[in-house]
Scaffold this motif. Structure first.
Motif, PDB file in Angstrom:
ATOM      1  N   GLY A 171       0.818  -1.214   0.000  1.00 25.89           N
ATOM      2  CA  GLY A 171       0.000   0.000   0.000  1.00 25.89           C
ATOM      3  C   GLY A 171       0.846   1.255   0.000  1.00 25.89           C
ATOM      4  N   GLY A 172       1.937   1.227   0.764  1.00 23.67           N
ATOM      5  CA  GLY A 172       2.823   2.390   0.806  1.00 23.67           C
ATOM      6  C   GLY A 172       3.475   2.676  -0.523  1.00 23.67           C
ATOM      7  N   LEU A 181       2.308   1.667  -3.607  1.00 21.53           N
ATOM      8  CA  LEU A 181       1.317   2.056  -4.606  1.00 21.53           C
ATOM      9  C   LEU A 181       0.779   3.463  -4.373  1.00 21.53           C
ATOM     10  CD1 LEU A 181      -0.747  -1.242  -5.047  1.00 21.53           C
ATOM     11  CD2 LEU A 181       1.166  -0.396  -6.395  1.00 21.53           C
ATOM     12  N   SER A 182       0.694   3.856  -3.108  1.00 16.14           N
ATOM     13  CA  SER A 182       0.183   5.198  -2.798  1.00 16.14           C
ATOM     14  C   SER A 182       1.229   6.282  -2.987  1.00 16.14           C
ATOM     15  CB  SER A 182      -0.332   5.236  -1.357  1.00 16.14           C
ATOM     16  OG  SER A 182       0.748   5.061  -0.438  1.00 16.14           O
ATOM     17  N   GLY A 183       2.479   5.855  -3.165  1.00 16.13           N
ATOM     18  CA  GLY A 183       3.556   6.830  -3.312  1.00 16.13           C
ATOM     19  C   GLY A 183       4.094   7.336  -1.990  1.00 16.13           C
ATOM     20  N   ALA A 184       3.655   6.739  -0.892  1.00 15.48           N
ATOM     21  CA  ALA A 184       4.137   7.176   0.425  1.00 15.48           C
ATOM     22  C   ALA A 184       5.626   6.921   0.581  1.00 15.48           C
ATOM     23  CB  ALA A 184       3.365   6.458   1.536  1.00 15.48           C
ATOM     24  N   ILE A 211      -2.036   0.954 -13.056  1.00 23.46           N
ATOM     25  CA  ILE A 211      -1.612   1.807 -11.934  1.00 23.46           C
ATOM     26  C   ILE A 211      -0.588   2.857 -12.328  1.00 23.46           C
ATOM     27  CG2 ILE A 211      -0.466   1.773  -9.673  1.00 23.46           C
ATOM     28  CD1 ILE A 211      -1.672  -1.036  -9.281  1.00 23.46           C
ATOM     29  N   TYR A 212       0.383   2.439 -13.170  1.00 23.52           N
ATOM     30  CA  TYR A 212       1.525   3.311 -13.440  1.00 23.52           C
ATOM     31  C   TYR A 212       1.507   3.986 -14.807  1.00 23.52           C
ATOM     32  CZ  TYR A 212       3.937   1.484  -9.311  1.00 23.52           C
ATOM     33  OH  TYR A 212       4.316   1.138  -8.025  1.00 23.52           O
TER      34      TYR A 212
END
Length: 426
Positions: free
Chosen positions: A228-229, A231-234, A424-425
């Protein structure tokens, strides 16, 4: 000095029992000395350049995260949750084996960590339930290969560094193939369970499922935090590895309180040792691959391969056979570092996306972990189960069938791999 002698020296050193890193660096150094150019100091420079990469920082942190989870009792909670979830099926512990590996795959990214950590719990449980030792070891070995396909993945990190591909896209690309591997293995277990008369190992109770889920809930958040981190860009994949370590430390020290100082020190030393071995192999393979590239081996190999056929499906099939053969004899990290400069240009020429090819390569080399003579996972499980290596090979052989089928589907249907990265990308 003819390039063929480079491979002769490498084979001779490996046959003499030299470690892979020593054989790669040694054969490269001898080749350079006898060739007279460039200066031998190039070996050291190229090895340093081979490991001088920020994304490679993910390697020690993912290794540490996997070791912490094995030591802190997280794997046991995952196994118990998987048992409550699918243990009621015919041949239940076999399905539990696969389910636990899928969950653990989202945490460690290494097949050997899965085999050495979850494997000990799974094989003991299956033996206690009177399962055949060969079957127990076989499904444990086969399911452990899911670890480096479902994100995060250490081999994907190495491939991304060598190929210059997006590690985030590689992680996402492996998700569907990893689930397909799990589904195919569970189908094979169902077939074998019916043929061998395996029963159900546990009655399904919602209360048991809920209680084991509660105990494992914080552990199950690990893949959510990592994937999740990213994919979210965190955070980047490298930072995700650090986050995984921090979360594992928090669970082991604060929540479960199973991680003592002596255990933590032992885990740290094990991580340092494993990381040193992996990075030494990467550095040694880098100089070997540089010699191949500077002697135009990739171009010559590509010309020879394309002379056989210019049809993409034929070339892909040949590359699969080559990678399967390489995986039988060479450690995964070394194989990726050496074969990417040779095979990737051919794949790109044929219009194959580097991310798609990365999943194909890693999946091929994971099958190499299940085949002699190298078969690292088989050696680990032979020690864990205390059975002969030959029995491990026999027990694993039936499960190679569904994995090879998945490999062929992933190879010839690019959408399986590329759908999520494109969504996604791109």
């Amino acid at each position: 000095m003819d390039i063929i002698w480079l491979f002769v020296m490498l084979a001779a050193l490996l046959i003499c029992g030299m470690p892979v890193a020593v054989a790669l660096a040694g054969s490269s150094a001898i080749f350079i000395i006898f060739n007279g150019s460039p200066p031998p100091m190039v070996v050291a420079h190229r090895m340093i350049n081979g490991v001088d990469s920020f994304p490679l920082l993910a390697v020690p942190f993912f290794i540490l995260a996997g070791n912490l989870m094995n030591t802190a009792g997280i794997t046991e909670r995952i196994f118990n949750f998987a048992l409550a979830m699918v243990g009621w099926m015919r041949g239940g512990l076999g399905h539990v084996n696969v389910g636990a590996s899928v969950i653990f795959a989202g945490m460690s990214g290494a097949a050997v960590a899965d085999a050495g950590g979850l494997g000990a719990i799974e094989i003991k449980a299956m033996r206690d339930a009177k399962y055949d030792a060969k079957f127990a070891v076989g499904i444990t070995a086969a399911s452990s290969t899911i670890g480096p396909i479902i994100p995060p993945s250490l081999p994907m990190v190495i491939y991304g560094v060598v190929a210059g591909a997006s590690i985030g896209q590689l992680f996402v690309a492996g998700f569907i193939p990893g689930l397909m591997m799990a589904a195919s293995l569970m189908l094979m277990i169902a077939i074998m369970a019916r043929r061998k008369g395996f029963g159900r190992d546990q009655t399904f109770y919602w209360s048991v499922l809920w209680s084991t889920f509660q105990r494992a809930f914080l552990s199950l958040l690990t893949p959510v935090i990592i994937v999740g981190g990213i994919l979210s860009g965190a955070f980047t994949p490298t930072e995700a590895a650090v986050a995984a370590c921090a979360w594992a430390l928090f669970l082991g020290l604060v929540v479960y309180r199973t991680l003592t100082l002596p255990r933590f020190l032992r885990v740290s030393f094990d991580t340092i040792e494993t990381t040193a071995v992996v990075l030494l192999v990467v550095g040694s393979a880098a100089i070997f691959a540089w010699i191949l590239t500077s002697n135009r081996v990739p171009e010559q190999f590509a010309a020879g391969l394309l002379a056989i056929s210019d049809r993409p499906w034929v070339i892909l099939l040949l590359m699969n056979l080559i990678l399967l053969a390489v995986g039988c004899f060479m450690e995964t990290v070394a194989a990726i570092t050496i074969m990417v400069p040779v095979l990737l240009p051919i794949a790109v020429t044929l219009g194959i996306d580097p991310v798609h090819f990365g999943v194909i390569m890693v999946l091929n080399l994971m099958l190499g972990l299940l085949t002699p003579p190298v078969g690292m996972v088989l050696y680990v499980l032979a020690r864990v189960a205390k059975i002969p290596f030959e029995d491990c090979v026999v027990g694993t052989a039936p499960f190679l069938i569904p994995l090879v089928i998945v490999l062929l589907l992933v190879t010839f249907i690019p959408g399986i791999t590329m759908w999520l990265p494109t969504l996604i990308y791109r």
